[in-house]
Design a protein around this motif. Structure first.
Motif, PDB file in Angstrom:
ATOM      1  N   UNK A  50     -17.788  -8.085  54.264  1.00  0.00           N
ATOM      2  CA  UNK A  50     -16.793  -7.364  55.053  1.00  0.00           C
ATOM      3  C   UNK A  50     -15.740  -8.378  55.462  1.00  0.00           C
ATOM      4  N   UNK A  51     -14.482  -8.172  55.027  1.00  0.00           N
ATOM      5  CA  UNK A  51     -13.446  -9.134  55.414  1.00  0.00           C
ATOM      6  C   UNK A  51     -12.809  -8.710  56.739  1.00  0.00           C
ATOM      7  N   UNK A  56     -14.407  -3.926  51.971  1.00  0.00           N
ATOM      8  CA  UNK A  56     -15.811  -4.158  51.647  1.00  0.00           C
ATOM      9  C   UNK A  56     -15.942  -4.522  50.168  1.00  0.00           C
ATOM     10  N   UNK A  57     -16.652  -5.610  49.899  1.00  0.00           N
ATOM     11  CA  UNK A  57     -17.020  -5.990  48.531  1.00  0.00           C
ATOM     12  C   UNK A  57     -18.533  -5.877  48.422  1.00  0.00           C
ATOM     13  N   UNK A  58     -18.982  -5.123  47.434  1.00  0.00           N
ATOM     14  CA  UNK A  58     -20.411  -4.943  47.205  1.00  0.00           C
ATOM     15  C   UNK A  58     -20.745  -5.497  45.832  1.00  0.00           C
ATOM     16  N   UNK A  59     -21.770  -6.334  45.775  1.00  0.00           N
ATOM     17  CA  UNK A  59     -22.331  -6.769  44.491  1.00  0.00           C
ATOM     18  C   UNK A  59     -23.676  -6.082  44.344  1.00  0.00           C
ATOM     19  N   UNK A  60     -23.843  -5.443  43.211  1.00  0.00           N
ATOM     20  CA  UNK A  60     -25.093  -4.729  42.963  1.00  0.00           C
ATOM     21  C   UNK A  60     -25.498  -4.925  41.516  1.00  0.00           C
ATOM     22  N   UNK A  61     -26.706  -4.523  41.223  1.00  0.00           N
ATOM     23  CA  UNK A  61     -27.196  -4.570  39.860  1.00  0.00           C
ATOM     24  C   UNK A  61     -27.778  -3.204  39.511  1.00  0.00           C
ATOM     25  N   UNK A  87     -13.928   1.595  57.522  1.00  0.00           N
ATOM     26  CA  UNK A  87     -13.832   0.653  56.400  1.00  0.00           C
ATOM     27  C   UNK A  87     -12.485   0.807  55.698  1.00  0.00           C
ATOM     28  N   UNK A  88     -12.040  -0.288  55.097  1.00  0.00           N
ATOM     29  CA  UNK A  88     -10.807  -0.277  54.318  1.00  0.00           C
ATOM     30  C   UNK A  88     -11.125   0.004  52.865  1.00  0.00           C
TER      31      UNK A  88
END
Length: 116
Positions: A50-51, A56-61, A87-88
């Motif tokens: 969260x900046x 929001x940046x999400x890393x998932x697999x 959230x933006x």
């Protein structure tokens, strides 16, 4: 910043906790269609950033690189996280390193898939 100092955020701590909890709650509404557990409990979420502007940046697999919903699941995640109040922009990246293994599942997910 001195060595050992924790990074600071422009978002007040209580708001950051609320956002994080709400984002995790939103992620728990997204299910892998082949496994009866949500993607958070399955251990498919590797990172949530969260900046200061609440982007929001999400890393998932995925459970497997050839997952039939590989093209759709990031959109489901983006929509779920984007529905959280405050959230933006939301960006979702699929990563395969480290590869997902069943050991990443929570006990709740293990019960849901009958591993207990």
């Amino acid at each position: 910043m001195a060595a050992g100092d924790a990074p600071t955020s422009a978002i007040p701590a209580d708001e950051l906790v609320r956002l994080t909890d709400d984002i995790i709650g939103a992620l728990k509404t997204v299910y892998d269609p082949e496994i009866p557990a949500d993607i958070y409990e399955l251990g498919l979420i590797y990172k949530i950033d969260i900046d200061d502007e609440r982007n929001i940046d999400v890393e998932m697999t995925l459970t497997a690189p050839g997952c039939p919903v590989a093209g759709e699941m990031p959109i489901w995640v983006e929509n779920a996280v984007g529905s959280v109040d405050g959230v933006g922009q939301v960006k979702v990246a699929i990563v395969f390193d480290p590869p997902w293994t069943p050991e990443r599942m929570s006990e709740e997910a293990q019960v849901a898939v009958g591993w207990f």
